[in-house]
Design an enzyme around this catalytic site. Structure first.
Site, PDB file in Angstrom:
ATOM      1  N   ASP A  59       0.864  -1.170   0.000  1.00  0.00           N
ATOM      2  CA  ASP A  59       0.000   0.000   0.000  1.00  0.00           C
ATOM      3  C   ASP A  59       0.910   1.233   0.000  1.00  0.00           C
ATOM      4  O   ASP A  59       2.109   1.141   0.266  1.00  0.00           O
ATOM      5  CB  ASP A  59      -0.946  -0.006   1.206  1.00  0.00           C
ATOM      6  CG  ASP A  59      -2.137   0.919   0.969  1.00  0.00           C
ATOM      7  OD1 ASP A  59      -2.052   1.788   0.070  1.00  0.00           O
ATOM      8  OD2 ASP A  59      -3.152   0.793   1.666  1.00  0.00           O
TER       9      ASP A  59
HETATM   10  C1  BGC Z   1      -4.996   3.269   0.230  1.00  0.00           C
HETATM   11  C2  BGC Z   1      -5.165   2.241  -0.860  1.00  0.00           C
HETATM   12  C3  BGC Z   1      -4.980   2.869  -2.217  1.00  0.00           C
HETATM   13  C4  BGC Z   1      -3.602   3.515  -2.242  1.00  0.00           C
HETATM   14  C5  BGC Z   1      -3.224   4.096  -3.583  1.00  0.00           C
HETATM   15  C6  BGC Z   1      -3.749   4.114   0.068  1.00  0.00           C
HETATM   16  O1  BGC Z   1      -3.748   5.190   0.939  1.00  0.00           O
HETATM   17  O2  BGC Z   1      -4.965   2.615   1.483  1.00  0.00           O
HETATM   18  O3  BGC Z   1      -6.411   1.639  -0.753  1.00  0.00           O
HETATM   19  O4  BGC Z   1      -5.123   1.930  -3.233  1.00  0.00           O
HETATM   20  O5  BGC Z   1      -3.584   4.543  -1.264  1.00  0.00           O
HETATM   21  O6  BGC Z   1      -3.904   5.253  -3.867  1.00  0.00           O
END
Ligand code: BGC
Length: 739
Positions: free
Chosen positions: A294
């Site tokens: 993530d």
């Molecule tokens: C979130 C994810 C997301 C990623 C990319 C993160 O802050 O937890 O769900 O896909 O950002 O944008």
């Protein structure tokens, strides 16, 4: 306009030419030869890559600025092209094409990028949030919505979606419950598989297929006290019976990738967890799907006290099985090469991760079709068929929670007061993570009510804001109510209270909304509450003041038509709750499939243990009668049937939710477990049969704390829609994996 369109088409033509192998009569390099199997192409490409180039494939960075037309030169100047995957924050297809072309032309091996995107419920055509969508209990419809989103993504230049999000959660305070499919592992598993298939198509590489990314692997939704990013503590048993199944289902459906979660999982961060990243994914599930972190999760290992510095964080994450990283800070880029050179990691380990990323690029046809058609917006987004699908999903996901004296559907000719802060409100119908969704694309409830019922029969007054304390609008709302036969009061929570890092302390409606409904109820007119929300809310007070309560979640661009058609009875609500609605805050965490208590129950001294609306609850406009539950032996298992009769004159969609309870087992199991559901149309006056073919190990058995499935001989109770019977599993059918 016309000029732009033509130049767009011309540029596609040029791009297509340049995408062809350089000299047609020369045999293409093996990795460029689409007639070869992926395996061989990956082998060939890997042989040609330097360590530096390999590491580049393991990085994801942000690209684009969400403008209508991106500034290519500016973005190009910002970026180092040795990057394998991007989060494409743009819907400008010409920009995506130019960027791909730059990558292909100016890098040594011309490897196209996988361009990702956070598309949780639509790219531009916003549809129902996943939690609401799961209440439809119609995975096919959700799969179709995912395909629609995939098409829109492809037409913006993306081929990789950060979804579906399949985290199980038992705590409605957590803002991200809106992104997932509720509290139950079986429900989430069915939707996980359907969404993966919807995004990826029958087989990867189709014209509009995008690579799925199951997230957030794993245990993120078990957030303590409903807070985001906090550690979670999950027993191995519960990991296997509750949190892993939706990921396993998605992996089995062929998901191309997974995203590791932020949380520390029982002491070891999920982004550096050898058990979940390697033992489960590679050794048990045997998947080749690549795992990306993530956003920023690697550096966060330092904050989490699991690494002393970013370099050690890279080492711990990568060694545990984290193939790739999303962050603009490019820690993998900074440290992986160094770690190999000093012998802490081997190039072989890097190769294994790179192979997985490249495989997806080959499988999804990036080398053959790196570019996208540049179509005008009207051909990409919000086409009539897209809106229709969004509306159909919204309608099937609405959950009717109360309908006293059959106030719904509204009688023909009724004069309707439409009231409340969400009646003429497009923005709050979208839900969090609406990507390029926009309130201007939403047909509001008020507009659709006027269209459906006739403007002359609708009186509108907003009454109050969603949460300000000003009650000066109440008088107009009261007048509207007095001049009407029924009040439709649109209440709920705003978008900003749902989604990432949007946990809530209280789940009641804001006081001003409660006051509004009390005032309206005092007029003596029946009040129908239309609730918009991204999570279960506490409606114990609200429900006292309304005759009917329809939960519409965050339904997307067709919110208004879906609500108006439902209230008018053109369609009956058929949704069922996939997450329990607590009666009060003190009950949280709450979920239906708890294990049994030692004594009859542990009560609260000052409140009930019963939820206000349980998991699986939801009414229709027909008083359906379920009967004739039978179980017969069939093949190596059983077949269960139950009939449903619709005594009314209107056609409705009926649902059968099948639960299993084991009398006793070697692992103490939940009181009841949903093991199958199905939905079908039942016309007025008709009787139809629901059928469930029971595979004993899969459907009656259980899983142990090491992921092994077993089935114990004994008695099982089967319950469907209030009817129950028992099944006896003989010794000869039992399965014991330890034998
Ligand atoms: C979130 C994810 C997301 C990623 C990319 C993160 O802050 O937890 O769900 O896909 O950002 O944008």
């Amino acid at each position: 306009m016309e000029h732009l369109k033509l130049s767009g088409l011309f540029s596609i033509f040029l791009l297509a030419l340049t995408a062809l192998p350089t000299v047609a009569r020369e045999k293409p390099l093996p990795y460029r030869d689409s007639s070869l199997p992926t395996e061989k192409r990956v082998d060939d490409l890997m042989k040609r890559m330097t360590l530096h180039e390999k590491v580049g494939q393991l990085m994801t960075v942000l690209l684009g600025s969400r403008r209508e037309h991106e500034d290519f030169d500016k973005e190009r100047r910002k970026q180092d092209l040795n990057v394998g995957t991007y989060i494409l924050n743009s819907k400008d297809a010409a920009f995506a094409n130019r960027y791909q072309k730059a990558l292909i032309d100016s890098t040594r091996l011309g490897i196209p990028a996988l361009m990702g995107g956070d598309v949780i419920h639509g790219r531009v055509t916003t549809y129902q949030i996943p939690l609401g969508a799961s209440c439809s209990l119609n995975p096919d419809l959700v799969g179709r919505a995912a395909s629609m989103a995939a098409r829109e993504m492809r037409l913006c230049g993306s081929q990789w979606v950060y979804g579906p999000m399949v985290d199980i959660c038992h705590d409605p305070r957590w803002g991200r419950v809106m992104e997932g499919y509720g509290e139950d592992a079986y429900v989430a598993s069915r939707f996980s598989a359907a969404a993966v298939r919807g995004f990826q198509g029958d087989k990867p590489g189709g014209r509009y297929s995008v690579a799925a990314c199951l997230k957030h692997y794993v245990g993120y939704g078990a957030s303590e006290a409903g807070r985001d990013y906090v550690p979670t503590d999950i027993s191995r048993q519960m990991l296997w019976d509750t949190y892993l199944p939706p990921f396993e289902a998605g992996v089995k459906a062929g998901a191309a990738s997974l995203m590791s979660a932020f949380n520390i999982l029982s002491g070891v961060p999920a982004s550096a967890n050898p058990y979940t990243l390697t033992e489960v994914l590679r050794n048990k599930w045997k998947t080749d799907a690549f795992v990306v972190s993530d956003y920023g999760a690697v550096k966060q290992l330092v904050r989490q006290g699991f690494a002393r510095n970013p370099k050690e964080a890279v080492l711990r994450g990568f060694s545990a099985g984290l193939d790739a990283e999303i962050t603009d800070e490019r820690y993998y880029g900074k440290y992986l090469e160094e770690l190999v050179k000093e012998g802490s990691l081997s190039e072989k380990q890097i190769d294994a991760a790179v192979r997985r990323v490249l495989k997806v690029k080959f499988d999804f046809g990036l080398f053959e079709n790196p570019y996208v058609e540049e179509l005008p917006d009207a051909e990409r987004f919000l086409r009539p068929e897209d809106r229709e699908l969004s509306r159909a999903l919204a309608e099937e996901s609405f959950v009717l929670l109360k309908n006293e004296n059959r106030v719904l559907p509204l009688s023909a000719g009724a004069r309707v007061a439409v009231v409340g802060p969400f009646a003429d409100n497009g923005a709050d119908m979208l839900g969090s993570w609406a990507s390029f969704g926009n309130k201007k694309y939403v047909t509001t409830i008020l507009r659709a009510m006027r269209d459906r019922f006739g403007a002359d029969r609708i009186r509108y007054a907003q009454g109050c804001e969603a949460e300000k304390t000003d009650t000066s609008g109440f008088a107009a709302a009261r007048t509207a109510a007095m001049e009407s036969d029924v009040v439709v009061c649109c209440l709920g929570e705003m978008n900003k209270y749902t989604g990432e890092n949007a946990s809530r302390y209280h789940l009641w409606l804001p006081e001003v909304q409660e006051q509004l409904i009390e005032m309206l109820a005092a007029t003596g007119k029946p009040v129908v509450v239309v609730l918009t929300n991204g999570r279960p809310m506490i409606l114990t007070e609200t429900v006292k003041h309304c005759a009917a309560l329809l939960d519409i979640w965050k339904p997307g661009v067709e919110a208004g038509p879906a609500v108006a058609r439902t209230l008018a009875g053109d369609v009956s609500p058929s949704g069922r709750l996939t997450m329990t609605f607590p009666a009060d805050m003190g009950q949280i965490p709450i979920y239906y499939n708890r294990r049994r208590p030692a004594r009859k129950s542990g009560y609260y001294k000052d409140g009930t243990i019963e939820p206000l609306f349980p998991f699986g609850y939801g009414l229709t406009y027909a008083d359906l009668k379920y009967d004739d539950l039978r179980v017969t032996p069939a093949g190596n298992g059983f077949e269960a049937t139950v009939s449903v009769t619709n005594p009314t004159g209107r056609s409705v969609k009926a649902t059968a939710m099948w639960y299993v309870s084991a009398e006793s087992d070697r692992i103490a199991r939940p009181e009841r477990e949903l093991r199958y559901f199905d939905k079908q149309e039942v016309k007025g006056g008709e009787t139809v049969t629901f059928r469930w073919t029971i595979d004993p190990l899969r459907d009656l058995g259980y899983v142990d704390s090491d992921g092994r499935h077993f089935l114990t001989a004994g008695t099982y109770t089967l319950t469907v829609e209030g009817r129950s019977t028992t099944i006896t599993v003989p010794e000869t059918m039992a399965v014991d994996p330890s034998e």
